[in-house]
Each structure stands twice: as C-alpha cells, then as structure tokens.
Design an enzyme around this catalytic site. Sequence first.
Site, mmCIF file in Angstrom:
data_model
loop_
_atom_site.group_PDB
_atom_site.id
_atom_site.type_symbol
_atom_site.label_atom_id
_atom_site.label_comp_id
_atom_site.label_asym_id
_atom_site.label_seq_id
_atom_site.Cartn_x
_atom_site.Cartn_y
_atom_site.Cartn_z
ATOM 1 N N ASP A 72 -57.628 2.298 31.161
ATOM 2 C CA ASP A 72 -56.778 2.648 30.024
ATOM 3 C C ASP A 72 -56.493 1.419 29.153
ATOM 4 O O ASP A 72 -56.060 1.550 28.006
ATOM 5 C CB ASP A 72 -55.445 3.245 30.508
ATOM 6 C CG ASP A 72 -55.369 4.747 30.252
ATOM 7 O OD1 ASP A 72 -56.133 5.249 29.410
ATOM 8 O OD2 ASP A 72 -54.538 5.414 30.887
ATOM 9 N N GLN B 280 -51.648 9.133 34.379
ATOM 10 C CA GLN B 280 -51.349 9.909 33.176
ATOM 11 C C GLN B 280 -49.884 9.766 32.778
ATOM 12 O O GLN B 280 -48.981 9.964 33.594
ATOM 13 C CB GLN B 280 -51.697 11.392 33.404
ATOM 14 C CG GLN B 280 -51.529 12.268 32.185
ATOM 15 C CD GLN B 280 -52.459 11.885 31.052
ATOM 16 O OE1 GLN B 280 -53.623 11.568 31.246
ATOM 17 N NE2 GLN B 280 -51.941 11.921 29.834
ATOM 18 N N LYS C 22 -60.643 15.376 30.864
ATOM 19 C CA LYS C 22 -61.278 14.151 31.370
ATOM 20 C C LYS C 22 -62.211 14.473 32.532
ATOM 21 O O LYS C 22 -63.312 13.914 32.632
ATOM 22 C CB LYS C 22 -60.201 13.153 31.824
ATOM 23 C CG LYS C 22 -59.421 12.529 30.669
ATOM 24 C CD LYS C 22 -58.225 11.723 31.166
ATOM 25 C CE LYS C 22 -57.430 11.169 29.992
ATOM 26 N NZ LYS C 22 -56.170 10.526 30.378
#
Length: 291
Positions: free
Chosen positions: A119, A96, A52
């Site tokens: 997200d 994460q 990322k």
Amino acid sequence: MIILDGKATSNQLKEEIAIEVQELCKSGVRAPHLAAILVGSNGASLTYVNAKVKACAKAGFESTLVSLEETISEESLLEEINKLNNNAEIDGFIVQLPLPKHIDEQKVLLAIDPDKDVDGFHPMNVGKMTLNLPTFLPATPFGILELLERYKVETSGKHVVVIGRSHIVGSPMSILMSQKRPAGNATVTITHSRTKNLKEITLQADIVIAALGIPEFLTADMVKDNVTVIDVGITRIADDTKKNGYRLAGDVHFESVAKKASHITPVPGGVGPMTIAMLLKNTLIAAKKRA
C-alpha cells in the site's frame, strides 16, 4: 475532451502483469502472493477487498483474505500482521482501512514489514518516496501517474493544484507531481479546507487533482478551459431513481466541468480501478525482489 478511462487502462495493465507472472512461473519462480486483512464487515471495504481478490485471479496471483471480527483487540490484530510479516509465502499485504475506532491506525501501519507494505503507507516507504528513491508508491497516486503517462498528458512545467492533503492521496500526490519523472516536473500547489480564495487558485491550474471527499465540490466556474481534471473522490448519494437506492458521485461536478476540460476521469471507472491495478504492480515488484 478525452476521458481518462481507468477501467480500460487497468485491464490493459493487468494483462501486462499477467504476462510477466507467466514468465516468472516459467523460470521456476512461484506466482506473486497478495494478502489482505479485513476487520469487520464494512460494505464498501468488503466490496473493495473482493475486487482485489478477483484482480489477483485475473493476473495469475495467489491471494489470501484474512477476515477478522470487528471486536478483535488491537493486540490480536498486531499478532495477525506479525504472522504475515513472517510468512515467506506472502510477498505483500494490506490492512484494509478504515479500522474500528478502538484500534490505533498508525500503530497498525507501523507494524507492517516495509518490504511487504504494498500500500506504500509505512513511514519508511513514504520517506523513500519523498527522496525519490525506489520504493512502493501509494497505490492511488501511483495509478494517477500511470494514467497521465499512458494518455500522454503533458505535466512538465504545468501548474498542478491538489485539493486535499490526506496521507493516502493529497500529500503524496503533491510530492510525486513535483519530482523529476515522466508524469512530474510540475509546479504544485496543495490546497485544503483552510485554504482561502480556493477558486482563484484552481482557476490558475492546468491540472486539478480533487481528493477531498466532498461530492461534486469542483464546479465549472472553478476551472479554466482545457484543464485536465483527476477526480479521486467517490461518495454514495441517495437516489430513489436507482435500483440500489444510491448513485456514485466524485468530487467533481462531471457534467459541467467536462465541457471545459481537455482530459477528465469519470466516477466510477476512473481512478478507482487504477488503484487496484497498481496494488498488483507493487506486489509484482515485491515478488521480483524475492525471486
């Protein structure tokens, strides 16, 4: 048979995003800024977060990685999230997953500012998605929609069978595919571990989206000719013939199913790269709102 190449498509998408970022910066607006919180040193998570960071650099984004010890308390993690919520320089951020067992995942997701939840996991954004209102879509389902659109896979009126009901892929995918959108208007059946006669259902499918996390679960005898297959799974399987000691396998037995499919995603190089690209797209959307 057409390979739905997520790697090539994501690279194209990143180039398009980079051009938009350049235009933003020319107009005097700062570049989008994506942050990621990584708790612990899980190998797969670290690899994914690093990917990322690289993607951000390629698209002209600013990026910040907040690395925290695996032993961090839930309270301290929530404090770190609050800092990012209140940091005007951060357009969007992710925490994460998975998190250590002593931390309540739902409490963490609820703590994220919905306007920075790139997200797309916050209940407020999930609710907007369900009502087909403008919002951040979960990155993996968003990437699958983009692949289907760019390869002009017909979905309207088709029977889509989703295998798996997670809140990350299976559940949102079933909602999105049934909605009125370019890659949508489908009749959707969602299946899972308790589904009886699964093979009978998948044999009826025009499009199968496999997202259950069992390597090579979907085999050729479970699909009809000219089916479109989206493989979301990725599992490391021990393999002594490989230098690193393992190979990557999806939820689909690619070799056999590909012979019957009209379109199929590979693993790796299919859905995975699209997830990162759509995370950037969500962050760009957030940056445009801020601008």
